[in-house]
Scaffold this active site. Structure first.
Site, PDB file in Angstrom:
ATOM      1  N   TYR A 117      46.536  22.916   8.756  1.00  0.00           N
ATOM      2  CA  TYR A 117      45.180  21.964   8.969  1.00  0.00           C
ATOM      3  C   TYR A 117      45.440  20.598   8.506  1.00  0.00           C
ATOM      4  CZ  TYR A 117      40.445  20.155   8.523  1.00  0.00           C
ATOM      5  OH  TYR A 117      39.142  19.515   8.734  1.00  0.00           O
TER       6      TYR A 117
ATOM      7  N   GLU B 116      40.358  15.628  13.665  1.00  0.00           N
ATOM      8  CA  GLU B 116      40.465  16.879  13.126  1.00  0.00           C
ATOM      9  C   GLU B 116      41.455  17.967  14.035  1.00  0.00           C
ATOM     10  OE1 GLU B 116      37.799  20.341  12.849  1.00  0.00           O
ATOM     11  OE2 GLU B 116      38.033  20.144  10.690  1.00  0.00           O
TER      12      GLU B 116
END
Ligand code: ADP
Ligand code: MG
Length: 395
Positions: free
Chosen positions: A116, A204
């Protein structure tokens, strides 16, 4: 403003981020052609909606998964046929789901790890924060709850900038060592450059995948931009035509009006965002619900007022129209003439309640009363809101 994944891929690709090759399709045949042009399978077909959780989502038709792997172009075509025109429900869409009008078809590399990586603004500290975790591909809020230690953050002083050693430090904390370290730092630095230069508010990448234990791939990207900076980025601003899904919002955008569709029954036309929010609150307090947020701005002209009426009336949920204007720079008599023009021109089938306050408001009210149109007026905000709620109930 958030953009679709296929748009985010193009923008990130320009910053040298590793994007699996692919393309976007609006028809099953086009999806098949994209797959045929890619070197080899497997392929991934991904529903393009402005919400996450697609992998675990389900279509209203019962078909499961908004992200599907396939091995042949014929299968890509088949899956695209099911997804296109379908409605996908994920944990982020609400039960009504989102219509799928485009699918992304891309190469699906063999993924060995899912990480992530995100950059956003930390409002508390007033600076960008770069966030990384070895636990990617899953719901990051879930990771933050169960295992907060697994999430690593680096705050960036905007005056000093973000340096490669900081990127390497974050990469190490994400569990990347040896030959993966420098390529990882390169990805993080490039994403930071993109974030700053494009005035993003969120960048993101989830998952950022490790491929064949030696390189990285941006598998999914969610990007949001600061709308106040869009004037500096014509290419990003152009994405807007695609991302405004609500037909009413698209109309309003063309007329230069700031409109957000909501689910209530009272159409609101207000000047100034603060007054618009106060208006929505007070309607709610008296038992009504706004059908929209509409800020016509400080200098709305006759055309815009007429256009705004037309947009409010085109909404079948609207049972009353509430015009709430503070005449500061604009004068109430000028506004009242505008309202009379717009009402006689558009002939609304629902009651219209008007509250004018500010410069020349007495003249404004007189103009509304003399117009022999059925416009109801009110002096104070509470009275106006109650009249609007009552008017919506009677229709
Ligand atoms: P969402 O976050 O909306 O569920 P993702 O694009 O993150 O959608 O896809 C969910 C999962 O599907 C990923 O974590 C990954 O495991 C798999 N996946 C998505 N795209 C690819 C791809 N190009 N190649 C291989 N696997 C993929
Ligand atoms: Mg994802």
């Amino acid at each position: 403003m958030n953009v679709f994944e296929y748009q985010a891929r193009d923008l990130l690709g320009q910053y040298g981020l590793p994007i699996p090759v692919g393309g976007v399709a609006t028809s099953p045949e086009e999806a098949r052609h994209i797959a045929e042009r890619l070197a080899k399978g497997p392929f991934v077909v991904k529903a393009q909606i402005l919400a996450g959780g697609r992998g675990k989502g389900r279509f209203l038709s019962g078909f499961s998964g908004g992200v599907r792997l396939c091995s042949h172009p014929a299968e890509v075509e088949e899956i695209a046929r099911v997804m296109l025109g379908g409605v996908l429900v994920t944990m982020q869409t609400g039960p009504e789901g989102r219509s799928v009008n485009k699918v992304l078809v891309a190469e699906a590399p063999q993924i060995s790890r899912e990480l992530y990586l995100a950059i956003l603004i930390d409002r508390g500290r007033r600076c960008p924060v770069v966030i990384g975790s070895a636990q990617g591909g899953v719901d990051i809020e879930e990771v933050a709850r169960k295992d907060p230690e697994a999430i690593h953050r680096i705050w960036v002083d905007p005056q000093v900038g973000f340096w490669p050693y900081q990127a390497r430090e974050l990469a190490m904390r994400m569990g990347l060592h040896g030959p993966l370290l420098n390529p990882a730092a390169d990805v993080i630095v490039r994403l930071y450059r993109f974030f700053c230069e494009c005035d993003a508010s969120l960048s993101e990448v989830n998952p950022l995948a490790v491929i064949e234990n030696e390189k990285f791939a941006v598998i999914d990207a969610k990007i949001g931009f600061d709308e106040n900076a869009l004037f500096r980025h014509p290419e990003i601003a152009a994405c807007r035509n695609e991302v405004v899904e609500d037909a009413r919002e698209a109309e309003a955008l063309k007329a230069g009006l700031n409109y957000v569709g909501l689910s209530g029954e009272i159409g609101c036309m207000v000047n100034g965002a603060g007054l618009a929010m106060a208006t929505m609150d007070i309607l709610h307090r008296y038992g009504g619900e706004p059908a929209n947020f509409l800020d016509v701005g400080g200098g709305a002209d006759q055309n815009q007022v007429t256009k705004a009426f037309a947009i409010l009336m085109a909404d079948p949920k609207v049972r009353a129209i509430f015009v709430h204007i503070f005449g500061g720079i604009m004068q109430c008599d000028v506004i009242a003439r505008g309202i009379v023009e717009a009402v006689s021109h558009t002939k609304p089938k629902v009651p219209v309640v008007v509250r004018l306050q500010g410069t020349n408001f007495e003249e404004g009210k007189a103009i509304l009363h003399q117009s022999d149109l059925l416009i109801r007026t009110a002096d104070d905000l509470a009275e106006a809101a109650q009249k609007a709620v009552a008017a919506a109930r009677e229709t």
